[in-house]
Design a protein around this motif. Structure first.
Motif, PDB file in Angstrom:
ATOM      1  N   ASN A 197      11.983  11.822 -44.766  1.00 50.36           N
ATOM      2  CA  ASN A 197      13.346  11.878 -44.265  1.00 50.36           C
ATOM      3  C   ASN A 197      13.281  12.367 -42.822  1.00 50.36           C
ATOM      4  OD1 ASN A 197      15.997  12.629 -43.707  1.00 50.36           O
ATOM      5  ND2 ASN A 197      15.872  14.478 -44.946  1.00 50.36           N
ATOM      6  N   LYS A 203      15.892  11.932 -39.747  1.00 50.23           N
ATOM      7  CA  LYS A 203      17.071  12.556 -39.147  1.00 50.23           C
ATOM      8  C   LYS A 203      18.297  11.701 -39.401  1.00 50.23           C
ATOM      9  CE  LYS A 203      15.900  10.278 -34.852  1.00 50.23           C
ATOM     10  NZ  LYS A 203      15.523  10.377 -33.466  1.00 50.23           N
ATOM     11  N   LEU A 204      19.438  12.275 -39.100  1.00 50.39           N
ATOM     12  CA  LEU A 204      20.711  11.566 -39.192  1.00 50.39           C
ATOM     13  C   LEU A 204      21.006  10.948 -37.834  1.00 50.39           C
ATOM     14  CD1 LEU A 204      23.035  11.217 -41.253  1.00 50.39           C
ATOM     15  CD2 LEU A 204      24.147  13.136 -40.116  1.00 50.39           C
ATOM     16  N   LEU A 264      20.789   7.501 -42.335  1.00 52.77           N
ATOM     17  CA  LEU A 264      19.720   8.469 -42.554  1.00 52.77           C
ATOM     18  C   LEU A 264      18.435   7.743 -42.201  1.00 52.77           C
ATOM     19  CD1 LEU A 264      18.968  11.281 -43.596  1.00 52.77           C
ATOM     20  CD2 LEU A 264      18.629  10.251 -45.833  1.00 52.77           C
ATOM     21  N   HIS A 313      16.114   2.822 -42.659  1.00 55.68           N
ATOM     22  CA  HIS A 313      17.312   3.651 -42.756  1.00 55.68           C
ATOM     23  C   HIS A 313      18.064   3.418 -44.059  1.00 55.68           C
ATOM     24  CE1 HIS A 313      19.106  -0.118 -41.277  1.00 55.68           C
ATOM     25  NE2 HIS A 313      20.178   0.284 -41.927  1.00 55.68           N
ATOM     26  N   THR A 336      21.920  16.151 -45.161  1.00 52.99           N
ATOM     27  CA  THR A 336      20.534  16.264 -44.704  1.00 52.99           C
ATOM     28  C   THR A 336      19.919  17.626 -45.023  1.00 52.99           C
ATOM     29  OG1 THR A 336      21.395  16.774 -42.506  1.00 52.99           O
ATOM     30  CG2 THR A 336      20.653  14.533 -42.898  1.00 52.99           C
TER      31      THR A 336
END
Length: 193
Positions: free
Chosen positions: A74, A76-77, A86, A145, A158
């Motif tokens: 994961n 980042k946003l 995401l 994403h 997040t």
């Protein structure tokens, strides 16, 4: 009748991540939610138009590609265009898997018609263009994403997610408008080997 349908071949995260992302999505009030289909958080690996009678053959071909658990980072946003994403980092295995999926889908691809998508109200030409050009748009250096929607997600989305996310299933779904996935057709367990 052998209908041509728009399908998405994608990975879905584990149930805990799906629950988290759906909580945020319940607040979404944009056109993205306009036909009340269930929101399915996913990473698209291929999109194509296919004769529905060929789905099972495609499913069998794709099953041969999965040989280990899929664990991705994961990142980042981000906001891109009018959507929040995401961002998920690529690794060698996911690049290899996606390239092989795109090779397999070549033998099944057909030309679209206006009834390919799972939608009654909307039909946008940009969706059709995007599916037709999907392979051209892939950059195996860029992140993958999960589309979250137009509403800015709560920080909980997040902050509560682990850095490494398990993707236990590769799915084949019938696409709705906006190239979102809405109707299950087949799934492949990525944890069974």
């Amino acid at each position: 009748m052998n209908q041509i349908i728009a399908i998405n071949v994608f990975l879905s995260p584990d149930e805990s991540i799906i629950r988290l992302l759906r909580e945020n999505y319940k607040l979404e009030k944009s056109d993205y939610t306009s036909e009340s289909f269930e929101y399915i958080p996913h990473i698209t690996l291929a999109m194509l138009f296919i004769y529905e009678e060929n789905i099972n053959n495609l499913h069998q071909d794709l099953k041969q590609l999965i040989y280990k658990n899929i664990l991705l980072t994961n990142n980042k946003l981000i906001k891109k265009w009018n959507l929040y994403w995401l961002s998920i980092s690529r690794n060698e295995y996911i690049n290899e898997l996606q390239k092989n999926i795109l090779k397999i889908t070549q033998k099944y691809k057909v030309i679209w018609n206006n009834k390919c998508f799972l939608t009654k109200t909307f039909q946008y030409k940009k969706n059709i263009d995007w599916v037709n050009k999907y392979e051209e748009n892939n950059n195996f250096n860029d992140s993958l994403h999960i589309t979250l929607g137009q509403l800015e997600p709560k920080k909980i989305v997040t902050e509560d997610m682990d850095n490494k996310i398990i993707f236990p299933y590769l799915w084949i779904w019938h696409m709705w408008n906006f190239c979102a996935v809405r109707r299950i057709i087949n799934k492949i367990n990525t944890n069974n080997k």
